[in-house]
Design a protein around this motif. Structure first.
Motif, PDB file in Angstrom:
ATOM      1  N   ARG A  49       0.842  -1.205   0.000  1.00 28.85           N
ATOM      2  CA  ARG A  49       0.000   0.000   0.000  1.00 28.85           C
ATOM      3  C   ARG A  49       0.869   1.244   0.000  1.00 28.85           C
ATOM      4  O   ARG A  49       0.597   2.202  -0.736  1.00 28.85           O
ATOM      5  N   ASP A  50       1.907   1.247   0.819  1.00 28.19           N
ATOM      6  CA  ASP A  50       2.805   2.400   0.865  1.00 28.19           C
ATOM      7  C   ASP A  50       3.502   2.626  -0.474  1.00 28.19           C
ATOM      8  O   ASP A  50       3.840   3.765  -0.817  1.00 28.19           O
ATOM      9  N   GLN A  51       3.701   1.558  -1.224  1.00 25.58           N
ATOM     10  CA  GLN A  51       4.342   1.668  -2.533  1.00 25.58           C
ATOM     11  C   GLN A  51       3.350   2.013  -3.640  1.00 25.58           C
ATOM     12  O   GLN A  51       3.743   2.169  -4.807  1.00 25.58           O
ATOM     13  N   GLY A  52       2.084   2.115  -3.302  1.00 25.77           N
ATOM     14  CA  GLY A  52       1.071   2.411  -4.306  1.00 25.77           C
ATOM     15  C   GLY A  52       0.701   1.224  -5.173  1.00 25.77           C
ATOM     16  O   GLY A  52       0.104   1.391  -6.244  1.00 25.77           O
ATOM     17  N   LYS A  53       1.011  -0.007  -4.698  1.00 27.96           N
ATOM     18  CA  LYS A  53       0.766  -1.200  -5.503  1.00 27.96           C
ATOM     19  C   LYS A  53      -0.491  -1.954  -5.086  1.00 27.96           C
ATOM     20  O   LYS A  53      -0.852  -2.950  -5.715  1.00 27.96           O
ATOM     21  N   ILE A  54      -1.127  -1.500  -4.020  1.00 23.71           N
ATOM     22  CA  ILE A  54      -2.338  -2.160  -3.562  1.00 23.71           C
ATOM     23  C   ILE A  54      -3.183  -1.132  -2.803  1.00 23.71           C
ATOM     24  O   ILE A  54      -2.634  -0.193  -2.210  1.00 23.71           O
TER      25      ILE A  54
END
Length: 378
Positions: free
Chosen positions: A125-130
Motif C-alpha cells: 500500500r505504501d508503494q502504491g501497488k495495492i
C-alpha cells in the motif's frame, strides 16, 4: 565603526559554513513557536555570497534505561518454570531495553505469521501497488482449513469483498482463508519473505501458507477435498499415531514458520516507532490488531484497567495432550503512554491449555507490574 562596515567585515570572514541569508532566515524562524522543527530550505549558493562560521554542537544522545532487574528475574523465572519449550521477549519501545528468556530459539508461530502477511499488504500500500478498497473475490477453491468463518459466505462464483475486509478478518478473527487469499494477492510466500528480509526483521521464517503448513504438520499432503465438510479432520484421523507423531516431531524440530520471540518483539517495537511502514499504514495495522477478538484469556486477560493492546495470537495442532504452538504477541500501551512489545511463545508442551494461558498472562502481568512501579524517562 559603523554598522554597515561591521557587516561588511563579517561577510568577508574566510571561515565559511552557512550563508548570510540562511543566518537571517534562521534568526527570523527563531521568533516563531512551531511545535515540530522543519529542515531549512536549501538555496542555491552563488560565488559572491559570504558565509559565517557558526559551530553547532551535536545533539546529546538519549539515555536508555537499563533492563530492569526485577523484570529480568520475573521473566526468567516464568520461562524456566514452565514445562515445555517456551520463549518470552519484551522490548520497551520508548525506553529502549530488552528482556528475554528463551527468546532466541525458533518456535512455531502458527497464526502469528498472519502479521507478516498483513505487513506485506501495508508495505505494498505504501508503494502504491495495492489499495485497501481494492475489490477481491474469494472463490471456493480458495478455502483452506480449520478456522475460516468467511467460508460460509463463499457461494457459487465466490464472495466479493475488499482487500481491507480480508485484512480485518485475518487479524481480528484469525481467518485462515482470508489470510491465504491475501497471501496470493501479495505474490505468495516469496513476497512475504522478501519483505521480512528487506525490512531486516531478523530470525523470522514464513511458511508455505495454511494449507501446506497444517497438512505437513499432520503428516498429510494437501488435497482440495480437505477444505470442505471436515475433509481434513477425517483424513488426519485415519493416520496412525506413529505417522502423526513423526510429522509433529519434524515440525517442532525445524518449524518452517519458526521465529525467535526476541525478533518478533523487536519487529513490533519498530512497527510502533514508525520504522517499518508509513504513519497511516502503521496506524491502520495497529488499530486493526487492537480490535482482535481472539485470545481473550492470553495477554489481554492480565492487563489492568487503562492499558491498551494490539496483538496477534497463534495456536497449533494438538496430538493427544501435546500441543505445538500456543502464542500471543503484540504491543502493550500503559496508561502513561509507555509502550512494550511482547512475544510469548510456547513451541511444544503437554501442559493443559489453562497453564499455557497462565504463562502468557503472567508475562503480561509482570510488564504491567514493572510499569506501575517506575516513572517514565523525561
Amino acid at each position: 565603526m559603523t554598522p554597515a562596515s561591521s557587516l561588511k567585515r563579517l561577510l568577508a570572514t574566510p571561515k565559511l559554513c552557512i550563508t548570510f541569508g540562511a543566518l537571517v532566515g534562521t534568526a527570523l524562524a527563531g521568533c516563531g513557536s512551531a511545535s515540530r522543527p522543519t529542515p531549512p530550505a536549501v538555496a542555491p549558493v552563488h560565488q559572491n555570497e559570504g558565509f559565517v562560521s557558526i559551530p553547532v554542537p551535536p545533539p546529546l544522545p538519549r539515555t536508555a534505561r537499563p533492563a530492569p532487574a526485577n523484570l529480568v528475574n520475573a521473566i526468567a523465572e516464568l520461562q524456566s518454570g514452565f514445562q515445555g519449550r517456551a520463549g518470552i521477549a519484551v522490548r520497551a519501545v520508548d525506553d529502549g531495553w530488552t528482556v528475554e528468556a528463551g527468546g532466541r530459539q525458533l518456535l512455531p508461530q502458527q497464526s502469528v505469521s498472519k502479521l507478516w502477511v498483513a505487513m506485506t499488504v501495508m508495505d505494498l500500500r505504501d508503494q502504491g501497488k495495492i489499495r485497501l478498497d481494492e475489490p477481491i473475490i474469494v472463490r471456493p477453491q480458495d478455502l483452506t482449513l480449520f478456522h475460516q468463518p468467511i467460508a460460509m459466505l463463499v457461494k457459487g462464483d465466490g464472495y466479493r469483498t475488499t482487500v481491507g475486509d480480508l485484512l480485518t478478518r485475518a487479524l481480528t478473527h484469525s481467518d485462515n482463508t482470508a489470510n491465504d487469499r491475501l497471501l496470493t494477492r501479495v505474490g505468495g510466500s516469496a513476497a512475504v519473505r522478501s519483505m521480512i528480509a528487506r525490512k531486516q526483521l531478523g530470525a523470522i521464517r514464513f511458511g508455505p501458507g495454511e494449507r501446506l503448513l497444517q497438512s505437513g504438520t499432520a503428516g498429510l499432503t494437501w488435497q482440495p477435498s480437505y477444505a470442505v465438510n471436515g475433509g481434513f479432520l477425517t483424513a488426519r484421523n485415519r493416520l496412525s499415531p506413529a505417522v502423526r507423531e513423526a510429522a509433529l516431531n519434524a515440525y517442532v524440530r525445524n518449524p518452517p514458520d519458526g521465529a525467535a520471540p526476541i525478533a518478533i518483539a523487536d519487529a513490533i517495537a519498530r512497527l510502533a516507532k514508525g520504522d517499518l511502514l508509513s504513519e497511516t499504514s502503521t496506524k491502520i495495522l495497529l488499530d486493526t490488531m487492537g480490535r482482535s477478538v481472539t485470545g481473550r484469556a492470553r495477554l489481554r486477560a492480565a492487563l489492568p484497567g487503562g492499558w491498551e493492546i494490539a496483538h496477534k495470537t497463534g495456536t497449533g495442532q494438538d496430538l493427544g495432550r501435546r500441543n505445538a504452538g500456543f502464542n500471543d504477541v503484540g504491543l502493550l500501551t500503559a496508561p502513561d503512554g509507555r509502550r512494550y512489545a511482547i512475544a510469548v511463545m510456547i513451541g511444544d508442551t503437554i501442559r493443559p491449555m489453562p497453564e499455557r494461558q497462565k504463562l502468557i498472562q503472567n508475562a503480561a502481568a509482570a510488564v504491567a507490574q514493572y510499569a506501575a512501579t517506575t516513572r517514565p524517562l523525561n
